[in-house]
Design a protein around this motif. Structure first.
Motif, PDB file in Angstrom:
ATOM      1  N   PRO A 178       0.881  -1.068   0.016  1.00 19.30           N
ATOM      2  CA  PRO A 178      -0.055   0.159   0.099  1.00 19.30           C
ATOM      3  C   PRO A 178       0.839   1.415  -0.065  1.00 19.30           C
ATOM      4  CG  PRO A 178       0.049  -0.975   2.283  1.00 19.30           C
ATOM      5  CD  PRO A 178       0.742  -2.015   1.112  1.00 19.30           C
ATOM      6  N   ASP A 179       0.302   2.234  -0.565  1.00 21.78           N
ATOM      7  CA  ASP A 179       0.853   3.582  -0.539  1.00 21.78           C
ATOM      8  C   ASP A 179       2.266   3.968  -1.037  1.00 21.78           C
ATOM      9  OD1 ASP A 179      -1.388   4.656   0.855  1.00 21.78           O
ATOM     10  OD2 ASP A 179      -0.753   3.902   2.619  1.00 21.78           O
ATOM     11  N   ARG A 180       2.589   3.251  -2.313  1.00 25.49           N
ATOM     12  CA  ARG A 180       4.058   3.156  -2.781  1.00 25.49           C
ATOM     13  C   ARG A 180       3.712   3.487  -4.573  1.00 25.49           C
ATOM     14  NH1 ARG A 180       8.704   1.877  -0.336  1.00 25.49           N
ATOM     15  NH2 ARG A 180       8.358   0.987   1.888  1.00 25.49           N
ATOM     16  N   PRO A 181       3.041   4.531  -4.761  1.00 24.18           N
ATOM     17  CA  PRO A 181       2.758   5.040  -6.003  1.00 24.18           C
ATOM     18  C   PRO A 181       4.104   5.143  -6.948  1.00 24.18           C
ATOM     19  CG  PRO A 181       2.298   6.733  -4.817  1.00 24.18           C
ATOM     20  CD  PRO A 181       2.613   5.687  -3.819  1.00 24.18           C
ATOM     21  N   LEU A 182       5.154   5.579  -6.351  1.00 25.52           N
ATOM     22  CA  LEU A 182       6.327   5.823  -7.178  1.00 25.52           C
ATOM     23  C   LEU A 182       7.112   4.562  -7.254  1.00 25.52           C
ATOM     24  CD1 LEU A 182       7.887   8.824  -5.483  1.00 25.52           C
ATOM     25  CD2 LEU A 182       7.213   8.838  -7.820  1.00 25.52           C
ATOM     26  N   LEU A 183       7.008   3.737  -6.447  1.00 30.46           N
ATOM     27  CA  LEU A 183       7.581   2.310  -6.497  1.00 30.46           C
ATOM     28  C   LEU A 183       6.769   1.555  -7.586  1.00 30.46           C
ATOM     29  CD1 LEU A 183       9.749   0.319  -5.671  1.00 30.46           C
ATOM     30  CD2 LEU A 183       8.276  -0.414  -3.817  1.00 30.46           C
ATOM     31  N   ALA A 184       5.401   1.334  -7.407  1.00 25.07           N
ATOM     32  CA  ALA A 184       4.705   0.805  -8.340  1.00 25.07           C
ATOM     33  C   ALA A 184       4.900   1.144  -9.714  1.00 25.07           C
ATOM     34  CB  ALA A 184       3.168   1.102  -8.122  1.00 25.07           C
ATOM     35  N   ALA A 185       5.110   2.538 -10.012  1.00 21.65           N
ATOM     36  CA  ALA A 185       5.313   2.948 -11.361  1.00 21.65           C
ATOM     37  C   ALA A 185       6.630   2.513 -11.924  1.00 21.65           C
ATOM     38  CB  ALA A 185       5.103   4.721 -11.439  1.00 21.65           C
ATOM     39  N   LEU A 186       7.598   2.618 -11.006  1.00 22.36           N
ATOM     40  CA  LEU A 186       8.890   2.488 -11.374  1.00 22.36           C
ATOM     41  C   LEU A 186       9.245   1.023 -11.722  1.00 22.36           C
ATOM     42  CD1 LEU A 186      12.008   3.118 -11.482  1.00 22.36           C
ATOM     43  CD2 LEU A 186      12.183   2.540  -9.082  1.00 22.36           C
ATOM     44  N   THR A 187       8.609   0.157 -10.865  1.00 21.51           N
ATOM     45  CA  THR A 187       8.978  -1.272 -11.123  1.00 21.51           C
ATOM     46  C   THR A 187       8.014  -1.808 -12.529  1.00 21.51           C
ATOM     47  OG1 THR A 187       7.191  -1.637  -9.587  1.00 21.51           O
ATOM     48  CG2 THR A 187       9.296  -2.000  -8.852  1.00 21.51           C
ATOM     49  N   ARG A 188       7.132  -1.107 -12.694  1.00 23.40           N
ATOM     50  CA  ARG A 188       6.160  -1.418 -14.032  1.00 23.40           C
ATOM     51  C   ARG A 188       7.002  -1.015 -15.289  1.00 23.40           C
ATOM     52  NH1 ARG A 188      -0.096   0.226 -14.671  1.00 23.40           N
ATOM     53  NH2 ARG A 188      -0.457  -0.416 -16.779  1.00 23.40           N
ATOM     54  N   ALA A 189       7.825   0.172 -15.203  1.00 24.38           N
ATOM     55  CA  ALA A 189       8.325   0.680 -16.357  1.00 24.38           C
ATOM     56  C   ALA A 189       9.735   0.453 -16.649  1.00 24.38           C
ATOM     57  CB  ALA A 189       8.230   2.352 -16.214  1.00 24.38           C
ATOM     58  N   LEU A 190      10.652   0.606 -15.613  1.00 31.02           N
ATOM     59  CA  LEU A 190      12.048   0.490 -15.861  1.00 31.02           C
ATOM     60  C   LEU A 190      12.559  -0.762 -16.420  1.00 31.02           C
ATOM     61  CD1 LEU A 190      14.842   1.911 -16.259  1.00 31.02           C
ATOM     62  CD2 LEU A 190      14.931   1.757 -13.590  1.00 31.02           C
ATOM     63  N   PRO A 191      12.165  -1.951 -15.591  1.00 31.46           N
ATOM     64  CA  PRO A 191      12.451  -3.375 -15.914  1.00 31.46           C
ATOM     65  C   PRO A 191      12.189  -3.446 -17.316  1.00 31.46           C
ATOM     66  CG  PRO A 191      11.599  -3.235 -13.849  1.00 31.46           C
ATOM     67  CD  PRO A 191      11.399  -2.054 -14.295  1.00 31.46           C
ATOM     68  N   ALA A 192      11.003  -3.392 -17.631  1.00 36.86           N
ATOM     69  CA  ALA A 192      10.373  -3.580 -19.062  1.00 36.86           C
ATOM     70  C   ALA A 192      11.353  -2.883 -20.162  1.00 36.86           C
ATOM     71  CB  ALA A 192       8.879  -3.114 -18.941  1.00 36.86           C
ATOM     72  N   GLY A 193      11.387  -1.514 -19.813  1.00 35.70           N
ATOM     73  CA  GLY A 193      12.152  -0.783 -20.937  1.00 35.70           C
ATOM     74  C   GLY A 193      13.577  -1.142 -21.121  1.00 35.70           C
ATOM     75  N   LEU A 194      14.269  -1.717 -20.080  1.00 36.87           N
ATOM     76  CA  LEU A 194      15.743  -2.273 -20.135  1.00 36.87           C
ATOM     77  C   LEU A 194      15.497  -3.588 -20.845  1.00 36.87           C
ATOM     78  CD1 LEU A 194      17.024  -1.522 -16.475  1.00 36.87           C
ATOM     79  CD2 LEU A 194      17.807  -0.093 -18.677  1.00 36.87           C
ATOM     80  N   LEU A 195      14.411  -4.265 -20.582  1.00 31.35           N
ATOM     81  CA  LEU A 195      14.282  -5.738 -21.529  1.00 31.35           C
ATOM     82  C   LEU A 195      14.315  -5.565 -22.814  1.00 31.35           C
ATOM     83  CD1 LEU A 195      14.351  -8.804 -21.280  1.00 31.35           C
ATOM     84  CD2 LEU A 195      11.809  -8.574 -20.824  1.00 31.35           C
ATOM     85  N   LEU A 196      13.452  -4.284 -23.186  1.00 34.82           N
ATOM     86  CA  LEU A 196      13.277  -3.978 -24.648  1.00 34.82           C
ATOM     87  C   LEU A 196      14.403  -3.554 -25.078  1.00 34.82           C
ATOM     88  CD1 LEU A 196       9.751  -2.694 -24.719  1.00 34.82           C
ATOM     89  CD2 LEU A 196      10.576  -4.878 -25.705  1.00 34.82           C
ATOM     90  N   LEU A 197      15.093  -2.670 -24.450  1.00 32.37           N
ATOM     91  CA  LEU A 197      16.591  -2.343 -24.823  1.00 32.37           C
ATOM     92  C   LEU A 197      17.555  -3.641 -25.314  1.00 32.37           C
ATOM     93  CD1 LEU A 197      17.419   1.021 -22.879  1.00 32.37           C
ATOM     94  CD2 LEU A 197      16.229   0.743 -25.304  1.00 32.37           C
ATOM     95  N   LEU A 198      17.563  -4.497 -24.313  1.00 30.62           N
ATOM     96  CA  LEU A 198      18.527  -5.566 -24.418  1.00 30.62           C
ATOM     97  C   LEU A 198      17.914  -6.294 -25.744  1.00 30.62           C
ATOM     98  CD1 LEU A 198      20.652  -7.327 -23.240  1.00 30.62           C
ATOM     99  CD2 LEU A 198      19.014  -8.579 -21.988  1.00 30.62           C
ATOM    100  N   ILE A 199      16.725  -6.468 -25.850  1.00 30.56           N
ATOM    101  CA  ILE A 199      16.196  -7.182 -27.029  1.00 30.56           C
ATOM    102  C   ILE A 199      16.565  -6.842 -28.455  1.00 30.56           C
ATOM    103  CG2 ILE A 199      14.114  -8.219 -28.116  1.00 30.56           C
ATOM    104  CD1 ILE A 199      13.001  -8.763 -25.156  1.00 30.56           C
ATOM    105  N   THR A 200      16.106  -5.328 -28.500  1.00 32.76           N
ATOM    106  CA  THR A 200      16.317  -4.429 -29.818  1.00 32.76           C
ATOM    107  C   THR A 200      17.689  -4.128 -29.994  1.00 32.76           C
ATOM    108  OG1 THR A 200      15.531  -2.483 -28.641  1.00 32.76           O
ATOM    109  CG2 THR A 200      13.863  -3.809 -29.466  1.00 32.76           C
ATOM    110  N   ARG A 201      18.377  -3.806 -29.066  1.00 40.88           N
ATOM    111  CA  ARG A 201      19.698  -3.419 -29.010  1.00 40.88           C
ATOM    112  C   ARG A 201      19.833  -2.002 -29.853  1.00 40.88           C
ATOM    113  NH1 ARG A 201      23.448  -6.870 -27.425  1.00 40.88           N
ATOM    114  NH2 ARG A 201      22.718  -9.076 -27.169  1.00 40.88           N
ATOM    115  N   SER A 202      19.073  -1.143 -29.815  1.00 42.03           N
ATOM    116  CA  SER A 202      18.682   0.347 -30.436  1.00 42.03           C
ATOM    117  C   SER A 202      18.831   1.136 -29.266  1.00 42.03           C
ATOM    118  CB  SER A 202      17.364   0.282 -31.280  1.00 42.03           C
ATOM    119  OG  SER A 202      17.181   1.500 -31.748  1.00 42.03           O
ATOM    120  N   LEU A 203      19.348   2.447 -29.510  1.00 39.85           N
ATOM    121  CA  LEU A 203      19.189   3.553 -28.808  1.00 39.85           C
ATOM    122  C   LEU A 203      18.681   4.513 -29.695  1.00 39.85           C
ATOM    123  CD1 LEU A 203      22.420   3.092 -26.790  1.00 39.85           C
ATOM    124  CD2 LEU A 203      20.278   2.772 -25.945  1.00 39.85           C
TER     125      LEU A 203
END
Length: 324
Positions: free
Chosen positions: A34-59
């Motif tokens: 409960p009551d952790r909106p920043l953590l919820a948003a961070l864990t939803r976005a950053l790991p998924a983004g880093l995984l896509l960067l690893l898969i696509t190898r594009s910057l």
């Protein structure tokens, strides 16, 4: 497949994203700390983004560094944080109703940045959509926390602005939707990282249920759904995509009925039909890009909305659309 058939197929595919997002309220309240909106948003976005960067190898290259930062902040970082604030502080129905202002934002910005005319049918659809969601999700127990309402409104402005800018800028030639999705998720996650560590910190313990909720929201609620969403923005009119977000409260209500044993009233059924009618009205009346292109050719004006990656040069800059 005919043009109408392709549009229908693209609309159905794109609607899968807000349908998945409709589970956010259930997963947040039942599985996340409960009551952790920043953590919820961070864990939803950053790991998924880093995984896509690893898969696509594009910057990003050139102008796309700051564009990725702007889009990532609007569509991911700021939006997800504000969404979770509204989710924690408001009943799910009220949060969903507040977010229905998003099509209005797209409608107004579309006239400025995409040169899309405001039609009476679009205004009617906005009113019908808000009414439908109100009938569907708001009950007598609804509470209006002012901070939650403000967060919901700002979140709608962020996502509405992000939709229009994604439509205006398109993506660089030769770069996939998965790659640009990874750019935005990573940028949004990095924007969230400092305030999360400074203001909330990391939890002292995490349960299996918490972990499952984070994994679900990161994989399905971010990586897959945002890729589908941005694909839809490329292929459909911006306003039509925005109205597909009404699938989110529809799904949230259905999940409440199926999972939480909530009851559905005839008035909610009427609200669902009204919201679906608003979506169909926009899908049938929204102008397609070729009509704007023909108009621009007659007036000698450049088209403000790129319809796909082939419209941009390799370096990702499009002088006709950016005015640079």
């Amino acid at each position: 497949m005919s043009g109408r058939g392709r549009t229908t197929a693209d609309s159905l595919i794109t609607a899968l994203a807000p349908m998945v997002w409709g589970s956010t309220y259930l997963v947040t309240t039942e599985f996340l700390p409960p009551d952790r909106p920043l953590l919820a948003a961070l864990t939803r976005a950053l790991p998924a983004g880093l995984l896509l960067l690893l898969i696509t190898r594009s910057l990003p290259k050139g102008v796309w560094w700051w564009r990725a930062l702007v889009l990532g902040t609007l569509n991911i970082g700021a939006f997800l944080y504000l969404l979770y604030v509204a989710t924690y502080l408001l009943p799910g129905g009220v949060a969903a109703l507040v977010m229905t202002v998003q099509p209005v934002i797209v409608l107004l910005l579309g006239t400025l940045l995409l040169r899309e005319a405001i039609r009476p049918a679009h205004v009617l659809a906005c009113l019908l959509g808000a009414l439908g969601v109100a009938l569907l999700v708001v009950g007598p127990e609804a509470a209006l926390n002012p901070i939650g309402v403000g967060a919901g409104l700002l979140g709608a402005v962020c996502m509405g602005s992000g939709i229009v800018l994604v439509k205006r800028w398109g993506r660089p030639e030769g770069v996939s939707v998965l790659a640009t999705t990874g750019w935005q998720l990573t940028a949004g996650g990095l924007v969230l990282l400092p305030p999360t560590l400074l203001l909330e910190g990391l939890p002292s313990s995490i349960t299996v249920a918490n972990l499952g909720g984070y994994v679900y929201l990161g994989l399905f609620g971010a990586l897959l759904s945002y890729a589908v969403w941005f694909r839809g923005i490329e292929r459909l009119p911006a306003l039509a995509v925005s109205f597909l977000s009404f699938a989110s409260p529809l799904t949230a209500t259905l999940l409440g009925f199926l999972v939480l044993n909530e009851t559905l009233t005839p008035l909610q059924g009427l609200g669902a039909l009204t919201a679906v009618g608003a979506v169909l009205l926009v899908q049938l009346t929204a102008h397609r890009p070729p009509r704007r292109t023909a108009s621009a050719a007659k007036t000698g004006e450049a088209r403000a909305e790129p319809v796909g990656p082939r419209e941009e040069p390799v370096d990702g800059q499009h002088t006709r659309t950016t005015g640079r």
